[in-house]
Design an enzyme around this catalytic site. Sequence first.
Site, PDB file in Angstrom:
ATOM      1  CB  ILE A 154      -0.946  -0.008   1.216  1.00 55.09           C
ATOM      2  CG1 ILE A 154      -1.922  -1.177   1.116  1.00 55.09           C
ATOM      3  CG2 ILE A 154      -1.714   1.308   1.303  1.00 55.09           C
ATOM      4  CD1 ILE A 154      -2.797  -1.363   2.344  1.00 55.09           C
ATOM      5  CG  ASP A 173       8.776  -0.342   6.062  1.00 53.51           C
ATOM      6  OD1 ASP A 173       8.792  -1.075   7.081  1.00 53.51           O
ATOM      7  OD2 ASP A 173       7.909  -0.455   5.177  1.00 53.51           O
ATOM      8  CB  SER A 232      -2.569   2.288   8.518  1.00 49.67           C
ATOM      9  OG  SER A 232      -2.044   1.003   8.789  1.00 49.67           O
ATOM     10  NE  ARG A 233      -5.980  -2.659  11.485  1.00 50.31           N
ATOM     11  CZ  ARG A 233      -6.408  -2.854  10.247  1.00 50.31           C
ATOM     12  NH1 ARG A 233      -6.688  -1.802   9.476  1.00 50.31           N
ATOM     13  NH2 ARG A 233      -6.579  -4.064   9.772  1.00 50.31           N
ATOM     14  CG  ASP A 257     -10.832   5.253   6.152  1.00 48.01           C
ATOM     15  OD1 ASP A 257     -12.011   5.666   6.054  1.00 48.01           O
ATOM     16  OD2 ASP A 257     -10.496   4.085   5.907  1.00 48.01           O
ATOM     17  CD  GLU A 262     -11.796   1.813  13.404  1.00 45.57           C
ATOM     18  OE1 GLU A 262     -12.132   0.878  12.662  1.00 45.57           O
ATOM     19  OE2 GLU A 262     -11.021   2.721  13.040  1.00 45.57           O
ATOM     20  CG  HIS A 294     -11.784   1.000   9.015  1.00 43.38           C
ATOM     21  ND1 HIS A 294     -11.239   0.580  10.196  1.00 43.38           N
ATOM     22  CD2 HIS A 294     -11.052   0.398   8.044  1.00 43.38           C
ATOM     23  CE1 HIS A 294     -10.230  -0.255   9.958  1.00 43.38           C
ATOM     24  NE2 HIS A 294     -10.099  -0.378   8.655  1.00 43.38           N
TER      25      HIS A 294
END
Length: 338
Positions: A154, A173, A232-233, A257, A262, A294
């Site tokens: 992604i 990363d 993502s989260r 998002d 949530e 989401h």
Amino acid sequence: MEIIAFGVQADERPLLVRAFAGRHQVRCLDVFLNRDTAPIAAGHEVVSVSVNADLNAEVIQALAAGGTKMIAQRATGYNNIDLEAAADLGLTVGRVSSYSPYSVAEFAWALALAVDRRIVRAANRTRNFDFRLDGLMGRDLHGRTVGVLGTGKIGEAFTRIAHGFGMKLLGWDLAENPRCAELGMTYVGLDRLFAESDLISLHVPLTEATRHLVDAAALAAMKDDAILVNSSRGGLVDTAALVETLKAGRLGGVGLDVYEEEAGLFFFDKSLEVVHDDTLARLMTFGNVLVTSHQAYFTGDAVGQILDATVRNVEDYLAGRTNENLLVTPGQRPAAAR
């Protein structure tokens, strides 16, 4: 066999039924799996769940007591599942290791552009025939710096779009992606990425190491007009710290998002209820913040791939086979527990 599926969205239901057609019947429920709804699964060998299911040890024990032997999660992340409890009870647990990365990457860019160009505010105005441009000034992203946290599939797709915009590319990363490096991405430490980026987008999984990766210190290091996007989260961002940052008049905009609290809110209609989450309520008051529920993954292409993988997981379980999506199988403990 009848499979019971929890947390099925209205648009997902016909696709899920069609995916299993000719193989198994699917009982679709819009409620999410948790300790209150777990008894509904009694008598079903295979249970399919969405990302917002709460599969703690208590819930898994209830499923096992009711005869469930396989949990098929229709999502990539699995931080909501107690894998050790599942292994102790001899359950098989599957997830979807990958699906269309473009669905999430493109949506992250939709959030970034909507925030940068004040599109929601503009659309709300024009519906009321208010065509002023006051407060709608954005900025070019061409030539500016984007920081991409997580450069897997992604993150790579997001980076390719950023490259198309003509942006300077910074990445972070644990392992460098050579395809991102070929696009001109420079891998740097978090401090430099936060300090130099005009746009920051999160594409890492939620683990103990990444929880609140964007905390008060990270937010303080960001440019005053930086844009932050999280598709993502929710737990990657310390929302309380984010609210304080916005109250101080900092950040050019935020597109979320996902939200760390949530569960119990997202995917539900709460419009006629009192929402008791003061942090989320305060977050929604900022004009430069855009929150969606989401939905980044929610394209026909991605959902189709998710369901195809879910069908394969179930069929492999029934046939006694394993695949890359199965996190726990009888006699095979999760990697973290080995």
